[in-house]
Design a protein around this motif. Sequence first.
Motif, PDB file in Angstrom:
ATOM      1  N   ALA A  22       0.836  -1.208   0.000  1.00  0.00           N
ATOM      2  CA  ALA A  22       0.000   0.000   0.000  1.00  0.00           C
ATOM      3  C   ALA A  22       0.872   1.260   0.000  1.00  0.00           C
ATOM      4  O   ALA A  22       0.602   2.208  -0.747  1.00  0.00           O
ATOM      5  N   CYS A  23       1.920   1.265   0.819  1.00  0.00           N
ATOM      6  CA  CYS A  23       2.841   2.409   0.849  1.00  0.00           C
ATOM      7  C   CYS A  23       3.513   2.591  -0.506  1.00  0.00           C
ATOM      8  O   CYS A  23       3.624   3.702  -1.014  1.00  0.00           O
ATOM      9  N   TYR A  24       3.956   1.493  -1.083  1.00  0.00           N
ATOM     10  CA  TYR A  24       4.633   1.554  -2.369  1.00  0.00           C
ATOM     11  C   TYR A  24       3.704   2.086  -3.462  1.00  0.00           C
ATOM     12  O   TYR A  24       4.096   2.926  -4.266  1.00  0.00           O
ATOM     13  N   LYS A  25       2.480   1.593  -3.470  1.00  0.00           N
ATOM     14  CA  LYS A  25       1.528   1.975  -4.523  1.00  0.00           C
ATOM     15  C   LYS A  25       1.173   3.459  -4.480  1.00  0.00           C
ATOM     16  O   LYS A  25       0.879   4.044  -5.520  1.00  0.00           O
ATOM     17  N   TYR A  29       7.792   5.571  -0.868  1.00  0.00           N
ATOM     18  CA  TYR A  29       8.840   4.564  -1.023  1.00  0.00           C
ATOM     19  C   TYR A  29       9.700   4.391   0.226  1.00  0.00           C
ATOM     20  O   TYR A  29      10.041   3.274   0.586  1.00  0.00           O
ATOM     21  N   ARG A  30      10.038   5.498   0.872  1.00  0.00           N
ATOM     22  CA  ARG A  30      10.834   5.376   2.097  1.00  0.00           C
ATOM     23  C   ARG A  30      10.060   4.624   3.172  1.00  0.00           C
ATOM     24  O   ARG A  30      10.617   3.779   3.870  1.00  0.00           O
ATOM     25  N   SER A  31       8.789   4.930   3.305  1.00  0.00           N
ATOM     26  CA  SER A  31       7.955   4.217   4.281  1.00  0.00           C
ATOM     27  C   SER A  31       7.893   2.734   3.945  1.00  0.00           C
ATOM     28  O   SER A  31       7.960   1.885   4.837  1.00  0.00           O
ATOM     29  N   ALA A  32       7.770   2.424   2.668  1.00  0.00           N
ATOM     30  CA  ALA A  32       7.711   1.022   2.248  1.00  0.00           C
ATOM     31  C   ALA A  32       9.005   0.292   2.597  1.00  0.00           C
ATOM     32  O   ALA A  32       8.977  -0.841   3.088  1.00  0.00           O
TER      33      ALA A  32
END
Length: 97
Positions: A22-25, A29-32
Motif C-alpha cells: 500500500a505504501c509503495y503503490k 517509497y521510504r515508508s515502504a
Amino acid sequence: MEFDTNKIYDPRSKEYFQEVLACYKIGSYRSAIVLLNSICLCDIFYKLQELRDIYSDKVAADCLIKIEDQIAKDETSSGWEKSLVESVFKNMSLLKR
C-alpha cells in the motif's frame, strides 16, 4: 509491480506486507522500505519461535535466548536486529547468499 502474497507463510507477515504494498503503490517509497525491513526481521523472529515451539529446535531456541537477552539489556538499542540476522545466517539455513 505484482507480488503473490499467498506465498507468504505467516499470516502476520502477510498482513504486514500488504501495508508495504500500500505504501509503495501511493509512492511512499521510504515508508515502504522501512516497513519492509521491519517485516523481514519480524518474519525471521516468527520463524525462530515456530522452530522452537513446534519442532523443539535447539539452535532456534538458543538464538532467541541470545536476542531476548540483548533486548532486555537495552530496549532502546537496535543492535539485536543485526545480531538476529547474523546469528540466523551463521547457525541456520534460513538465509542464503
